[in-house]
Scaffold this active site. Structure first.
Site, short mmCIF file in Angstrom:
data_model
loop_
_atom_site.label_atom_id
_atom_site.label_comp_id
_atom_site.label_asym_id
_atom_site.label_seq_id
_atom_site.Cartn_x
_atom_site.Cartn_y
_atom_site.Cartn_z
N GLY A 221 53.67 37.83 70.64
CA GLY A 221 51.90 38.22 70.21
C GLY A 221 51.21 39.91 70.41
N PRO B 124 57.81 37.78 73.96
CA PRO B 124 57.50 38.67 73.01
C PRO B 124 58.46 39.41 72.32
CG PRO B 124 58.08 39.84 75.20
CD PRO B 124 58.35 38.73 75.63
N GLY B 125 58.17 39.66 71.29
CA GLY B 125 59.31 40.10 69.95
C GLY B 125 59.19 41.84 70.18
N ARG B 126 58.39 42.06 69.09
CA ARG B 126 57.80 43.35 68.84
C ARG B 126 57.44 44.47 69.64
NH1 ARG B 126 54.38 44.06 63.95
NH2 ARG B 126 53.92 41.92 64.26
N ARG C 264 56.93 45.29 55.67
CA ARG C 264 56.40 44.63 54.94
C ARG C 264 54.67 45.71 55.88
NH1 ARG C 264 54.44 46.26 60.50
NH2 ARG C 264 53.70 44.01 61.25
N CYS D 141 62.71 49.04 42.05
CA CYS D 141 61.86 48.39 40.86
C CYS D 141 60.29 48.20 41.02
CB CYS D 141 62.02 48.21 39.50
SG CYS D 141 63.42 49.10 38.37
N GLU D 142 59.46 48.54 41.84
CA GLU D 142 58.69 48.51 41.93
C GLU D 142 57.02 49.21 42.68
OE1 GLU D 142 57.70 45.08 43.06
OE2 GLU D 142 58.96 43.85 43.46
N1 LLP Z 1 57.09 33.61 69.93
C1 LLP Z 1 56.44 32.21 68.57
C2 LLP Z 1 56.54 31.34 68.38
C3 LLP Z 1 56.61 33.64 67.43
O1 LLP Z 1 56.42 32.20 66.21
C4 LLP Z 1 56.65 34.61 67.32
C5 LLP Z 1 56.26 35.74 65.81
C6 LLP Z 1 57.35 35.00 68.96
C7 LLP Z 1 56.91 34.98 69.38
C8 LLP Z 1 57.16 36.84 68.55
O2 LLP Z 1 56.62 37.35 68.22
P1 LLP Z 1 55.56 39.16 68.80
O3 LLP Z 1 56.00 38.94 70.25
O4 LLP Z 1 57.03 40.13 67.95
O5 LLP Z 1 54.60 39.63 67.88
N2 LLP Z 1 56.61 38.98 60.52
C9 LLP Z 1 55.89 39.81 61.11
C10 LLP Z 1 55.86 39.02 62.35
C11 LLP Z 1 55.57 37.12 62.51
C12 LLP Z 1 55.84 37.00 63.34
C13 LLP Z 1 56.51 35.15 64.12
N3 LLP Z 1 56.56 35.03 64.63
C14 LLP Z 1 55.82 40.77 61.08
O6 LLP Z 1 56.28 40.81 60.81
O7 LLP Z 1 54.63 41.24 61.31
#
Ligand code: LLP
Length: 424
Positions: free
Chosen positions: A235, A278-280, A317, A348-349
């Protein structure tokens, strides 16, 4: 003539010419730098930390290889993500499986491949996993708890509130523990929480750790059980615009480490190994999208629309969350002629990608680069309007390689079937 815009040493106009547009470009060097930065920040906790890259942000087979090469573990959230990881030969024991509604098939795949951890999300999932295993089996699990924390972020990406489809409410921990006491096949290694995404304030993470350790203390007191792990999710937010705030990870993890150590002393708990997902933070800034400008319309008395050859299908997004992005014209221009425009997609939006931005003298045929699209863009792309998905190119030093091919129109119709009664 000024130089074209570069991304990690690569001429973006040359990349667009070579691979076509729209094009996702992902830099392994940037990803590596972000991994190093977050590793250094985690060291501030002075605790044992494992990093699970959240595959939902961006995953392909090559990405799995890169994640393994960086020595990270992997969080998957669906059968498709798990399959991708297994196909890439990602070590199964380093995979952690999430999901609020995992199917029997998905759980079976996880069991068959003996992945590291299954993160149970509900009582129904305990029932499903019980049906798929025997009393002699041993399955390492975490349980996701909804800690009741409201993170400061967009409502759609807050995931740790009490009223949430994710996890077991903290108030139901006693019931959870009673259920698991009867099922020794499940080795409860710890608990998990994830309060949301794109969070730039540190407070929510600290509160979540406090709440989770309070639960650990309650469990230890009532069941004499201590845990090896505490997974606090992902997050961590990133700056999408040049003026955006950046989360102070060093400060966050210094405070968090201190809090965890203090509370473990106070509650007389074994200090758990921390896990983060961490993903993002790792993927977003490593990626950019290149588009070609196709049409420019100056509406008298209104605004100028710059339309590109992608849109909400490759980046949903802005439409979904009102997300803001920064962009630049890639072509080197002789002089600066900034104009304020709206960047629109070709769906088309009203698929506005960027509502208002200053671009330097945009012209039809120019290449446009949108920054920080490495997370949740390719991963959330669709074929809306039956448009083929863009290719993904991976940059490593001065090398570039396709890691996901551009879809063709043939791909678009590949799964279509015509019932016999409709055949000519
Ligand atoms: N762990 C869990 C259990 C999660 O549900 C998520 C994200 C992460 C880790 C990774 O979170 P991050 O570090 O990437 O914030 N599609 C949305 C984001 C959805 C995130 C869902 N869960 C967007 O584009 O902002």
């Amino acid at each position: 003539m000024k130089e074209n815009l570069k991304f990690y040493g690569h001429d973006t106009v040359a990349l667009a010419k070579r691979y076509g547009t729209p094009l996702y470009v992902f830099s392994a060097n940037c990803f590596h730098a972000s991994v190093e930065a977050i590793r250094r920040a985690f060291q501030k906790t002075k605790l044992d930390v494992t990093i699970h890259y959240a595959g939902k942000a961006f995953l392909t087979k090559a990405m799995c290889k890169l994640v393994a090469q960086e020595g990270l573990h992997l969080d998957v959230a669906s059968g498709g993500e798990l399959f991708t990881a297994l196909q890439a030969g990602f070590p199964a024991e380093d995979i952690c499986f999430h999901g609020s509604n995992k199917s029997n098939e998905e759980l079976q795949m996880a069991l068959d491949h003996r992945i590291g951890l299954i993160v149970i999300d509900s009582f129904d999932e305990i029932d499903r996993l019980t049906n798929l295993t025997t009393p002699e089996d041993r399955v390492d699990i975490l349980v996701r708890i909804a800690p009741g924390i409201e993170a400061h972020t967009h409502e759609l990406i807050q995931t740790g509130k009490v009223d949430s489809k994710f996890g077991v409410p903290a108030s139901m921990v006693p019931q959870l523990m009673e259920t698991l006491q009867e099922l020794p096949r499940f080795q409860l290694k710890g608990l998990h929480c994830h309060i949301g995404s794109q969070i730039t304030e540190t407070e929510g993470f600290i509160k979540a750790a406090e709440k989770m350790l309070e639960i650990y203390a309650w469990i230890q007191k009532n069941y004499g059980q201590s845990f090896d792990y505490l997974n606090l999710g992902g997050g961590f937010g990133i700056p999408y615009l040049p003026q955006d705030p950046c989360i102070d990870l060093n400060a966050l993890f210094t405070d968090l480490g201190e809090k965890v150590r203090d509370l473990c002393t106070e509650y007389d708990l074994k200090i758990p190994q921390l896990m983060f997902e961490p993903g993002r933070y790792l993927a977003a800034t490593a990626g950019v999208t290149l588009y070609t400008v196709g049409t420019i319309k100056e509406i008298p008395g209104q605004k100028t629309y710059v339309s590109v050859d992608g849109g909400m299908m490759d980046n949903p997004r802005p439409a979904l969350y009102g997300a803001a992005y920064h962009a630049e014209i890639c072509n080197g221009k002789d002089e600066d002629k900034p104009v304020t425009v709206r960047i629109s997609g070709k769906a088309c939006e009203t698929d506005t990608l960027i509502d208002q931005i200053l671009l330097n003298d945009p012209q039809v045929g120019d290449i446009l680069m949108v920054h920080a699209t490495g997370a949740y863009n390719y991963a959330m792309a669709s074929n809306y309007n039956r448009l083929p998905k863009p290719a993904v190119v991976l940059l490593m030093d001065d090398q570039s390689d396709i890691i996901s091919r551009r879809e063709t129109y043939e791909d678009i119709v590949r799964l279509d079937e015509i019932p016999s009664w409709l055949e000519d």
